[in-house]
Design an enzyme around this catalytic site. Structure first.
Site, PDB file in Angstrom:
ATOM      1  N   LYS A  86      38.222  61.896 -59.730  1.00 56.66           N
ATOM      2  CA  LYS A  86      37.189  60.871 -59.899  1.00 56.66           C
ATOM      3  C   LYS A  86      36.527  60.594 -58.553  1.00 56.66           C
ATOM      4  O   LYS A  86      37.210  60.333 -57.557  1.00 56.66           O
ATOM      5  CB  LYS A  86      37.808  59.562 -60.419  1.00 56.66           C
TER       6      LYS A  86
HETATM    7  O1  G3P Z   1      38.752  52.847 -64.424  1.00 50.75           O
HETATM    8  C1  G3P Z   1      37.592  52.137 -64.154  1.00 50.75           C
HETATM    9  C2  G3P Z   1      37.177  51.191 -65.232  1.00 50.75           C
HETATM   10  O2  G3P Z   1      37.940  51.397 -66.328  1.00 50.75           O
HETATM   11  C3  G3P Z   1      37.147  49.772 -64.809  1.00 50.75           C
HETATM   12  O3  G3P Z   1      37.485  48.934 -65.844  1.00 50.75           O
HETATM   13  O4  G3P Z   1      38.309  46.826 -66.801  1.00 50.75           O
HETATM   14  O5  G3P Z   1      38.275  47.117 -64.330  1.00 50.75           O
HETATM   15  O6  G3P Z   1      36.140  46.866 -65.602  1.00 50.75           O
HETATM   16  P1  G3P Z   1      37.551  47.342 -65.620  1.00 50.75           P
END
Ligand code: G3P
Length: 224
Positions: A86
């Site tokens: 990533k």
């Molecule tokens: O892995 C990155 C993404 O899933 C971020 O999610 O829940 O932290 O906005 P969140």
């Protein structure tokens, strides 16, 4: 077939949902790994023993230079696991993606907050594109609309990139994204829980079983 990922390193939850979902693997980010206090050298064997050798794991680089990201990507790719690297779709990240793809290393462009940002990552050769749906929503940007625009851009430009939307907080966001026909999706545990076990279903199933037992006791269907 859409690729389903869990956005977690919680082994108990991964094991739980692996029984009822066709998981392709897991996605991680530096925050998820830091909060769990687990590095990838411990995580990878544990995930593989849990989900099997076919499991795909998305791991984010933490360097802030092109050279650093490229080196991290090469080192991660050299490990004997199915790893997608990533890379944040920043100016530096886009430069790194172009270099990383020269070695044919699988790459996911992450932290996508606009369709045009995702378009550039696709043009640089990213295999997966991760628009952050809920994070856009909380900023007043329609996250699902961005996913839709990005999907259109990928299709009409005939890019090979697969959309892997991330950052969900509720099942409505998930439903609207799934209706767009994305190739992959990653979900946090609490959202998967709501999809797999919505509260309204249990009372209906319990009522069926109670009605059955009233007449047939402990007999099973095939014994009645
Ligand atoms: O892995 C990155 C993404 O899933 C971020 O999610 O829940 O932290 O906005 P969140």
């Amino acid at each position: 077939m859409i690729e389903f990922y869990l956005d977690t390193v919680d082994l108990e939850q991964i094991s739980r949902f692996n029984h009822c979902l066709p998981l392709k693997g897991i996605t991680t980010n530096p925050t998820i790994l830091a909060k769990a206090g687990i590095g990838i050298n411990r995580l990878l064997p544990e995930i593989t023993s849990l989900l099997g050798g076919h499991t795909r794991v998305h791991i984010q680089v933490v360097s802030d230079s092109v050279e650093g990201m490229v080196l991290e990507a090469q080192k991660l790719h050299a490990l004997s696991y199915d790893i997608v690297v990533k890379v944040p779709a920043t100016e530096i990240g886009l430069a790194a993606i172009r270099q990383i793809k020269r070695d044919a290393i699988p790459v996911l462009a992450t932290a996508i907050y606009s369709a045009e940002q995702g378009f550039l990552a696709a043009a640089c050769g990213a295999d997966y594109l991760a628009p952050y749906v809920n994070r856009m929503d909380v900023l007043g940007i329609d996250g699902v609309a961005v996913v839709s625009d990005l999907q259109d851009l990928v299709e009409c430009n005939q890019f090979d990139s697969v959309l892997l939307p991330a950052s969900f907080k509720n099942s409505q966001q998930v439903l609207r994204v799934l209706k767009l026909g994305v190739g992959a999706i990653t979900l946090p545990v609490n959202v998967v829980e709501g999809l797999v076990s919505p509260g309204i279903v249990h009372p209906a199933v319990e009522q069926f079983n109670q009605d059955w037992q009233t007449v047939f006791g402990s007999q099973k269907s095939y014994e009645s």
